[in-house]
Scaffold this motif. Structure first.
Motif, PDB file in Angstrom:
ATOM      1  N   VAL A 108       0.808  -1.223   0.000  1.00 31.09           N
ATOM      2  CA  VAL A 108       0.000   0.000   0.000  1.00 31.09           C
ATOM      3  C   VAL A 108       0.845   1.278   0.000  1.00 31.09           C
ATOM      4  CG1 VAL A 108      -2.005  -1.108   1.038  1.00 31.09           C
ATOM      5  CG2 VAL A 108      -0.287  -0.090   2.523  1.00 31.09           C
ATOM      6  N   MET A 109       2.128   1.141  -0.302  1.00 32.51           N
ATOM      7  CA  MET A 109       2.989   2.333  -0.379  1.00 32.51           C
ATOM      8  C   MET A 109       3.585   2.432  -1.773  1.00 32.51           C
ATOM      9  SD  MET A 109       5.310   2.442   3.041  1.00 32.51           S
ATOM     10  CE  MET A 109       6.412   3.819   2.833  1.00 32.51           C
ATOM     11  N   ARG A 110       3.684   3.640  -2.268  1.00 31.32           N
ATOM     12  CA  ARG A 110       4.324   3.831  -3.568  1.00 31.32           C
ATOM     13  C   ARG A 110       5.822   3.540  -3.431  1.00 31.32           C
ATOM     14  NH1 ARG A 110       0.698   6.691  -6.929  1.00 31.32           N
ATOM     15  NH2 ARG A 110      -0.923   7.727  -5.717  1.00 31.32           N
ATOM     16  N   VAL A 111       6.412   3.145  -4.556  1.00 33.81           N
ATOM     17  CA  VAL A 111       7.822   2.745  -4.536  1.00 33.81           C
ATOM     18  C   VAL A 111       8.720   3.867  -3.989  1.00 33.81           C
ATOM     19  CG1 VAL A 111       9.769   2.072  -6.002  1.00 33.81           C
ATOM     20  CG2 VAL A 111       7.530   1.034  -6.355  1.00 33.81           C
ATOM     21  N   ASN A 112       8.499   5.084  -4.444  1.00 31.92           N
ATOM     22  CA  ASN A 112       9.316   6.206  -3.963  1.00 31.92           C
ATOM     23  C   ASN A 112       9.289   6.329  -2.444  1.00 31.92           C
ATOM     24  OD1 ASN A 112      10.635   7.356  -6.068  1.00 31.92           O
ATOM     25  ND2 ASN A 112       9.031   8.856  -6.560  1.00 31.92           N
ATOM     26  N   ASP A 113       8.091   6.219  -1.882  1.00 34.76           N
ATOM     27  CA  ASP A 113       7.960   6.364  -0.437  1.00 34.76           C
ATOM     28  C   ASP A 113       8.725   5.268   0.292  1.00 34.76           C
ATOM     29  OD1 ASP A 113       6.393   8.618  -0.701  1.00 34.76           O
ATOM     30  OD2 ASP A 113       4.542   7.449  -0.901  1.00 34.76           O
ATOM     31  N   GLN A 114       8.752   4.083  -0.329  1.00 33.93           N
ATOM     32  CA  GLN A 114       9.471   2.989   0.308  1.00 33.93           C
ATOM     33  C   GLN A 114      10.979   3.200   0.224  1.00 33.93           C
ATOM     34  OE1 GLN A 114       7.817  -0.947  -0.057  1.00 33.93           O
ATOM     35  NE2 GLN A 114       6.127  -0.195  -1.280  1.00 33.93           N
ATOM     36  N   ILE A 115      11.415   3.864  -0.838  1.00 32.50           N
ATOM     37  CA  ILE A 115      12.859   4.103  -0.958  1.00 32.50           C
ATOM     38  C   ILE A 115      13.299   5.169   0.048  1.00 32.50           C
ATOM     39  CG2 ILE A 115      14.730   4.853  -2.482  1.00 32.50           C
ATOM     40  CD1 ILE A 115      13.137   3.780  -4.843  1.00 32.50           C
ATOM     41  N   ILE A 116      12.502   6.231   0.190  1.00 29.49           N
ATOM     42  CA  ILE A 116      12.944   7.311   1.090  1.00 29.49           C
ATOM     43  C   ILE A 116      12.644   7.003   2.554  1.00 29.49           C
ATOM     44  CG2 ILE A 116      12.765   9.051  -0.736  1.00 29.49           C
ATOM     45  CD1 ILE A 116      10.297  10.142   0.734  1.00 29.49           C
ATOM     46  N   ASP A 117      11.880   5.939   2.783  1.00 32.94           N
ATOM     47  CA  ASP A 117      11.534   5.557   4.147  1.00 32.94           C
ATOM     48  C   ASP A 117      12.777   5.411   5.018  1.00 32.94           C
ATOM     49  OD1 ASP A 117       9.542   5.042   5.947  1.00 32.94           O
ATOM     50  OD2 ASP A 117       9.645   2.865   5.692  1.00 32.94           O
ATOM     51  N   SER A 118      13.764   4.653   4.502  1.00 28.84           N
ATOM     52  CA  SER A 118      14.955   4.438   5.323  1.00 28.84           C
ATOM     53  C   SER A 118      15.823   5.696   5.377  1.00 28.84           C
ATOM     54  CB  SER A 118      15.752   3.243   4.812  1.00 28.84           C
ATOM     55  OG  SER A 118      16.073   3.416   3.465  1.00 28.84           O
ATOM     56  N   MET A 119      15.750   6.527   4.336  1.00 30.23           N
ATOM     57  CA  MET A 119      16.515   7.789   4.378  1.00 30.23           C
ATOM     58  C   MET A 119      15.992   8.678   5.503  1.00 30.23           C
ATOM     59  SD  MET A 119      16.816   8.922   0.430  1.00 30.23           S
ATOM     60  CE  MET A 119      17.055   7.769  -0.876  1.00 30.23           C
ATOM     61  N   ILE A 120      14.662   8.726   5.626  1.00 32.14           N
ATOM     62  CA  ILE A 120      14.064   9.532   6.692  1.00 32.14           C
ATOM     63  C   ILE A 120      14.520   8.990   8.036  1.00 32.14           C
ATOM     64  CG2 ILE A 120      11.867  10.146   7.801  1.00 32.14           C
ATOM     65  CD1 ILE A 120      10.607   9.991   4.933  1.00 32.14           C
ATOM     66  N   ASP A 121      14.499   7.664   8.150  1.00 33.51           N
ATOM     67  CA  ASP A 121      14.880   7.028   9.394  1.00 33.51           C
ATOM     68  C   ASP A 121      16.336   7.324   9.756  1.00 33.51           C
ATOM     69  OD1 ASP A 121      13.760   5.240  11.416  1.00 33.51           O
ATOM     70  OD2 ASP A 121      15.473   3.990  10.879  1.00 33.51           O
ATOM     71  N   HIS A 122      17.167   7.457   8.750  1.00 31.93           N
ATOM     72  CA  HIS A 122      18.582   7.695   9.016  1.00 31.93           C
ATOM     73  C   HIS A 122      18.896   9.166   9.223  1.00 31.93           C
ATOM     74  CE1 HIS A 122      20.383   3.720   8.728  1.00 31.93           C
ATOM     75  NE2 HIS A 122      19.392   3.446   7.911  1.00 31.93           N
ATOM     76  N   GLU A 123      17.897  10.002   9.196  1.00 34.16           N
ATOM     77  CA  GLU A 123      18.043  11.431   9.471  1.00 34.16           C
ATOM     78  C   GLU A 123      19.227  12.036   8.720  1.00 34.16           C
ATOM     79  OE1 GLU A 123      18.138  11.669  13.713  1.00 34.16           O
ATOM     80  OE2 GLU A 123      16.172  10.721  13.887  1.00 34.16           O
ATOM     81  N   LEU A 124      19.161  11.876   7.388  1.00 38.78           N
ATOM     82  CA  LEU A 124      20.255  12.380   6.569  1.00 38.78           C
ATOM     83  C   LEU A 124      20.279  13.898   6.521  1.00 38.78           C
ATOM     84  CD1 LEU A 124      20.066   9.954   3.506  1.00 38.78           C
ATOM     85  CD2 LEU A 124      21.412   9.725   5.571  1.00 38.78           C
ATOM     86  N   GLY A 125      19.219  14.530   7.025  1.00 32.81           N
ATOM     87  CA  GLY A 125      19.171  15.984   7.000  1.00 32.81           C
ATOM     88  C   GLY A 125      18.920  16.553   5.617  1.00 32.81           C
ATOM     89  N   LEU A 126      18.219  15.781   4.804  1.00 30.66           N
ATOM     90  CA  LEU A 126      17.920  16.248   3.453  1.00 30.66           C
ATOM     91  C   LEU A 126      16.460  16.667   3.363  1.00 30.66           C
ATOM     92  CD1 LEU A 126      19.618  13.337   1.501  1.00 30.66           C
ATOM     93  CD2 LEU A 126      20.530  15.646   1.740  1.00 30.66           C
ATOM     94  N   SER A 127      16.193  17.529   2.402  1.00 29.96           N
ATOM     95  CA  SER A 127      14.800  17.900   2.171  1.00 29.96           C
ATOM     96  C   SER A 127      14.109  16.757   1.437  1.00 29.96           C
ATOM     97  CB  SER A 127      14.740  19.160   1.321  1.00 29.96           C
ATOM     98  OG  SER A 127      15.200  18.854   0.020  1.00 29.96           O
ATOM     99  N   LYS A 128      12.789  16.767   1.465  1.00 28.78           N
ATOM    100  CA  LYS A 128      12.052  15.710   0.788  1.00 28.78           C
ATOM    101  C   LYS A 128      12.364  15.692  -0.706  1.00 28.78           C
ATOM    102  CE  LYS A 128       8.080  13.012   0.515  1.00 28.78           C
ATOM    103  NZ  LYS A 128       6.682  12.840   0.709  1.00 28.78           N
ATOM    104  N   ALA A 129      12.521  16.872  -1.282  1.00 26.60           N
ATOM    105  CA  ALA A 129      12.822  16.949  -2.717  1.00 26.60           C
ATOM    106  C   ALA A 129      14.162  16.285  -3.025  1.00 26.60           C
ATOM    107  CB  ALA A 129      12.835  18.408  -3.167  1.00 26.60           C
ATOM    108  N   ASP A 130      15.156  16.524  -2.145  1.00 29.34           N
ATOM    109  CA  ASP A 130      16.468  15.907  -2.350  1.00 29.34           C
ATOM    110  C   ASP A 130      16.376  14.386  -2.251  1.00 29.34           C
ATOM    111  OD1 ASP A 130      17.717  18.253  -2.789  1.00 29.34           O
ATOM    112  OD2 ASP A 130      18.444  18.515  -0.720  1.00 29.34           O
TER     113      ASP A 130
END
Lengths: 326, 342
Positions: A108-130
């Protein structure tokens, strides 16, 4: 072969504590992995190869535990990290391409959201657009169109789903990628395409890959070095050439001999006997009950894992009379 | 003319929702000429559907399936029992076929009782032991055990022993080695070979693994999206594939051989799937084929003899050759290693 050692496993013991007794899933495992290298890890089910992968990922859970040894990732022992520190390593420095792509994506999640999921978790300090930019790059790296990011898993074919899983695994450019039978659910045509993709991005990123599986054909065509596990122990680690052309451990020899080839049609060589239970290992060499070349010391002493030929490490008494190199 | 054990005539299977699993397949099995026939193809090619239909588990949407000349759905109870005995199956999962609460003996005791094969327990026991020995198992190491005490290879061989017990004429083995460890696969393939050679059982070996198909079988049938692409002598097809799809399939196999480079001789458009209109009405492979011609997109090609009498290929590249009469690829599978006379 003078590249940096990224992963250095020394005398690793992993055990599971069950009511029936201690299960020795990994016993004194030694393994060095260099940057950019492709290592194949083979063994029958129950040989401990998946346990080793879980240990590297810091995912051994009770009743299991790391009972000894160390896993150095770029010099840092990751077995000593806290849960939170391990989470930061996982995905970012070591990542995993799972076996069944069909079941690994969230439906139930789009592929993009699944890819950035772990990036968010790792607190890379990037904007959503990045992050979406990085997700798109990851999709392109696995030869998918950026628009696939807006799709749901059910809209993708099996090969595309597996590529999406690879995109998730490589999105943060890890140093080590563990691929556990990444193509076992795919047909041969798609398998070749997916493995080519893994090879391209791995070479481009300079990441090391551990390919787990038991398809020896895939190993012969993909890896640089082969590690053969048997009953929780490392039987042999050798460059591909050595492992396929001049295997030393009797188990490796029988494994290579059991492979179907184009010549010699209709000749089958199975390996007689069954693997021992990991909680009830035979004394001496674990392979001695099935070994056609077993002799005196095999039933009494555990063979040492030594470099008997250049870069070819073997745990077998047959070679211990020869002067070892290390 | 020998009697045909099983005959599929222009069989099509369309599932609810529109998926066409098999598209106009004609294929007969003459069990008087026991051979091992591999049915190979990727997932979705219809190979399992073909197996299930041959076992009578699925009814065709169009076409007919006959057992000894009689329509499978119109057998009387006696004929049906005979069919059930003569056509046996071994499935993919060596774990799922056993009830974990029963000893493994159970799967052999049931058919002995159902088909009234033994008059007393001692005789039944002897039959079971004989069957186990035939597949390379030791009765004292297997009988009386529970499924979890046996390896996948042992369980799968035991399933073969169960089938053998009934002295079938046809064994349908659907991916019998895909869930078994590589080191144990050889033992099962050996057992299949023995069943064929020593007991004269025809084996339909359904698989996606062309390597084992090559090693164990005499003939092969390559399916792609429900249609036969190429069929005939396994040696000719694997070593020298003629259909562009077979060429792609065989070129994609990772051989455990350092002297062969993976995919070095592939000349096919590298796309994974194709659902274009052209490949629905015409040749199924048209959308991916590097040799595609206009007529490929209009109607599916018949089965041509591309080179010798050993195999046929469904491809317009060979439209200057003769067409297999009667469409039945089973006629190619009759006499082992002897060219079929045209």
């Amino acid at each position: 072969m003078s590249r940096d050692v990224v992963l250095d496993i020394n005398d690793l013991d992993v055990q599971y504590y069950t009511d029936a007794g201690i299960v020795y899933a990994n016993n004194k495992i030694n393994l060095k992995l260099r940057a950019g290298e492709r290592l194949g890890l083979v063994g029958e089910s129950g040989s401990g190869k998946s346990t080793l992968a879980l240990a590297i990922l810091g995912m051994i859970k009770p009743p299991g535990g790391i009972a000894g040894g160390e896993i150095l990732l770029s010099g840092r022992d990751i077995t000593k990290l806290t849960e939170e520190e391990t989470r930061q390593v996982r995905g970012r420095e070591i990542s995993m391409i799972p076996q069944g792509a069909m079941n690994s994506l969230n439906p139930v999640m789009r592929v993009n959201d699944q890819i950035i999921d772990s990036m968010i978790d790792h607190e890379l300090g990037l904007s959503k657009a990045d992050m979406l930019q990085m997700a798109g790059d990851a999709l392109e790296a696995v030869e998918l169109d950026r628009s696939v990011g807006h799709m749901y898993p059910h809209e993708l074919s099996g090969g595309m789903k597996q590529r999406a899983c690879i995109a998730i695994a490589i999105s943060m450019k890890p140093k080590v990628i563990i691929a556990d039978e990444p193509t076992s659910a795919l047909d041969v045509v798609t398998q070749r395409q997916v493995m080519q993709t893994i090879r391209h991005i791995q070479e481009e990123m300079g990441a090391a890959v551990i390919l787990i599986g038991h398809d020896m054909g895939l190993m012969a065509q993909f890896v640089d070095r082969l590690a053969v596990m048997y009953a929780g122990q490392m039987a042999e680690i050798a460059p591909k050439e050595g492992a396929f052309r001049t295997p030393m451990h009797p188990y490796t020899q029988m494994l290579i001999d059991s492979l179907p080839r184009l010549g010699a049609k209709g000749v089958f060589h199975g390996i007689p006997g069954i693997t021992p239970l990991l909680r009830d290992l035979p004394p001496g060499c674990v392979f001695n009950p099935r070994c056609p070349q077993a002799f005196g010391p095999c039933q009494e002493t555990v063979p040492q894992f030594l470099e008997h030929r250049p870069n070819q490490w073997v745990a077998c008494h047959l070679y211990e009379s020869e002067p070892a190199r290390s | 003319m020998s009697e045909l054990l099983l005959e599929l005539k222009n069989v099509t299977k369309q599932f609810k929702g529109g998926t066409v699993a098999l598209d106009n397949i004609s294929f007969s099995i003459d069990a008087n000429n026991p051979s091992i026939i591999a049915v190979a193809g990727e997932s979705g090619s219809g190979k399992t559907t073909l197996g299930l239909m041959s076992l009578g588990f699925l009814e065709p949407s169009a076409g007919r399936i006959k057992y000894k000349g009689k329509d499978l759905s119109k057998l009387n109870s006696q004929e049906r029992t005979e069919f059930r005995k003569e056509v046996q199956a071994v499935f993919q999962d060596p774990f799922a076929v056993y009830n974990p609460f029963y000893k493994v003996d159970h799967i052999m005791e049931v058919p002995i009782a159902n088909f009234k094969m033994a008059s007393n327990k001692k005789e039944a026991r002897e039959m079971m032991e004989q069957a186990l020995i035939s597949v390379g198992l030791r009765p004292e190491e297997t009988l009386g055990r529970f499924p979890h005490q046996m390896s996948g290879g042992q369980r799968q061989r035991m399933a073969l022993a169960r089938a053998l017990l009934l002295r079938p004429r046809l064994l349908i083995a659907d991916e019998p080695v895909s869930m078994v460890d590589a080191s144990l696969r050889a033992t099962i393939l050996e057992a299949l070979d023995k069943l064929n050679k020593e007991f004269g059982i025809t084996v339909l070996y359904i698989t996606h693994d062309l390597t084992t198909a090559y090693h164990v079988s005499d003939y092969i049938l390559i399916l792609y999206r429900g249609s036969i692409m190429e069929a005939g002598d396994v040696e000719s097809i694997i070593r020298n594939p003629q259909h562009p799809y077979t060429q792609l399939l065989i070129g994609s196999i990772p051989w455990p051989d350092l002297d062969r480079i993976w995919g070095e001789d592939i000349a096919v458009i590298d796309i994974e799937e194709d659902h274009s209109e052209a490949s629905r009405v015409g040749c199924k492979f048209a959308g991916r084929c590097p040799h595609v011609m206009d007529k490929c997109k209009v109607a599916p090609p018949p089965l041509y003899w591309p080179d010798d009498n050993n195999r046929v290929a469904s491809c317009y590249l060979f439209d200057n050759k003769e067409v297999l009469p009667g469409e039945d690829v089973g006629t190619l599978f009759r006499s082992k290693k002897v060219a079929v006379s045209r």
